[in-house]
Motif scaffolding. Structure first.
Motif, short mmCIF file in Angstrom:
data_model
loop_
_atom_site.label_atom_id
_atom_site.label_comp_id
_atom_site.label_asym_id
_atom_site.label_seq_id
_atom_site.Cartn_x
_atom_site.Cartn_y
_atom_site.Cartn_z
N TRP A 70 0.82 -1.20 0.00
CA TRP A 70 0.00 0.00 0.00
C TRP A 70 0.86 1.26 0.00
CZ3 TRP A 70 0.43 3.04 4.46
CH2 TRP A 70 1.06 2.41 5.54
N VAL A 71 0.23 2.37 -0.30
CA VAL A 71 0.88 3.68 -0.29
C VAL A 71 0.03 4.66 0.51
CG1 VAL A 71 2.05 3.34 -2.51
CG2 VAL A 71 -0.21 4.40 -2.46
N ASP A 72 0.70 5.69 1.00
CA ASP A 72 0.02 6.77 1.71
C ASP A 72 0.99 7.94 1.74
OD1 ASP A 72 -1.92 8.15 3.20
OD2 ASP A 72 -2.35 6.40 4.42
N LYS A 73 0.52 9.11 2.10
CA LYS A 73 1.43 10.25 2.24
C LYS A 73 0.84 11.31 3.15
CE LYS A 73 0.17 11.99 -2.33
NZ LYS A 73 0.71 12.33 -3.64
N PHE A 74 1.68 12.28 3.49
CA PHE A 74 1.37 13.37 4.41
C PHE A 74 1.07 12.88 5.83
CE2 PHE A 74 0.00 15.03 0.20
CZ PHE A 74 0.96 16.01 0.07
N LEU A 75 1.62 11.74 6.21
CA LEU A 75 1.39 11.21 7.55
C LEU A 75 2.10 12.02 8.62
CD1 LEU A 75 1.52 7.36 6.93
CD2 LEU A 75 -0.48 8.86 7.06
N TRP A 76 3.15 12.78 8.26
CA TRP A 76 3.86 13.57 9.26
C TRP A 76 2.93 14.57 9.94
CZ3 TRP A 76 4.52 18.86 9.36
CH2 TRP A 76 4.19 19.56 8.20
N ARG A 77 1.85 14.93 9.27
CA ARG A 77 0.90 15.90 9.84
C ARG A 77 0.11 15.33 11.01
NH1 ARG A 77 -1.65 18.10 4.18
NH2 ARG A 77 0.17 19.28 3.48
N SER A 78 -0.16 14.03 10.98
CA SER A 78 -1.01 13.42 12.01
C SER A 78 -0.34 12.34 12.84
CB SER A 78 -2.26 12.82 11.34
OG SER A 78 -1.88 11.82 10.40
N GLU A 79 0.81 11.84 12.40
CA GLU A 79 1.45 10.73 13.08
C GLU A 79 2.78 11.16 13.72
OE1 GLU A 79 0.08 7.86 13.63
OE2 GLU A 79 -1.67 8.33 12.41
N PRO A 80 2.85 11.24 15.04
CA PRO A 80 4.08 11.67 15.71
C PRO A 80 5.31 10.85 15.36
CG PRO A 80 2.26 11.63 17.26
CD PRO A 80 1.76 11.01 15.99
#
Length: 162
Positions: A70-80
């Motif tokens: 799978w792929v995902d992005k912009f997780l730095w905004r919500s995942e410490p």
């Protein structure tokens, strides 16, 4: 500096980035920062990514490969945990040194998780075509590879961490 089995220049993170390392990065477009992340950091990242994948709440979440990747992005905004990796002092210092830059800007994080044993090939590509970065030589992507025996290097301007 060390060589890897794949012929990729490896930097001893205990010593830090040296002039020779910068020259190899500029020539080859890829280096390996072995041991930059501790076992606890890698474990926390795996746990976070497992939870994110199970929740599938991101609008950027999608499938990759035929084996459950799978792929995902912009997780730095919500995942410490992802934010801590993006701001990781050792990583940012090493990348800034390799780019001969006094500062860095995070364009975005992009998680690509391909499951072990997935026989579908990941096509050769580089990311510079997709990114609004000028000059393109001032761009680097950092890859966290786990487990290390699954490393396949194919794309320019990479900093690979194990």
């Amino acid at each position: 500096a060390m060589a890897t089995d794949a012929g990729i220049h490896a930097i001893d993170v205990a010593v830090g980035v040296q002039q020779y390392d910068i020259e190899r990065y500029e020539r080859d477009g890829v280096v390996l920062l072995r041991g930059l992340l501790g076992a606890g950091e890698v474990s926390a990242l795996r746990e976070t990514l497992g939870r994110v994948h199970a929740q599938r709440s991101s609008p950027f979440h999608g499938a990759m490969g035929s084996g459950g990747g799978w792929v995902d992005k912009f997780l730095w905004r919500s995942e410490p945990t992802v934010r801590a990796l993006a701001w990781h002092t050792g990583l940012t210092r090493a990348v800034a040194a390799l780019l001969r830059s006094p500062s860095l800007n995070l364009l975005y994080d992009h998680e690509c998780v391909k499951e072990c044993g997935d026989a579908e090939p990941t096509l050769w590509h580089h990311d510079i075509n997709y990114l609004p970065v000028e000059p393109p030589g001032q761009f680097a992507s950092a890859w966290v590879v786990s487990p290390p025996e699954n490393i396949r290097y194919s794309s320019p301007r990479r900093v690979v961490m194990i």
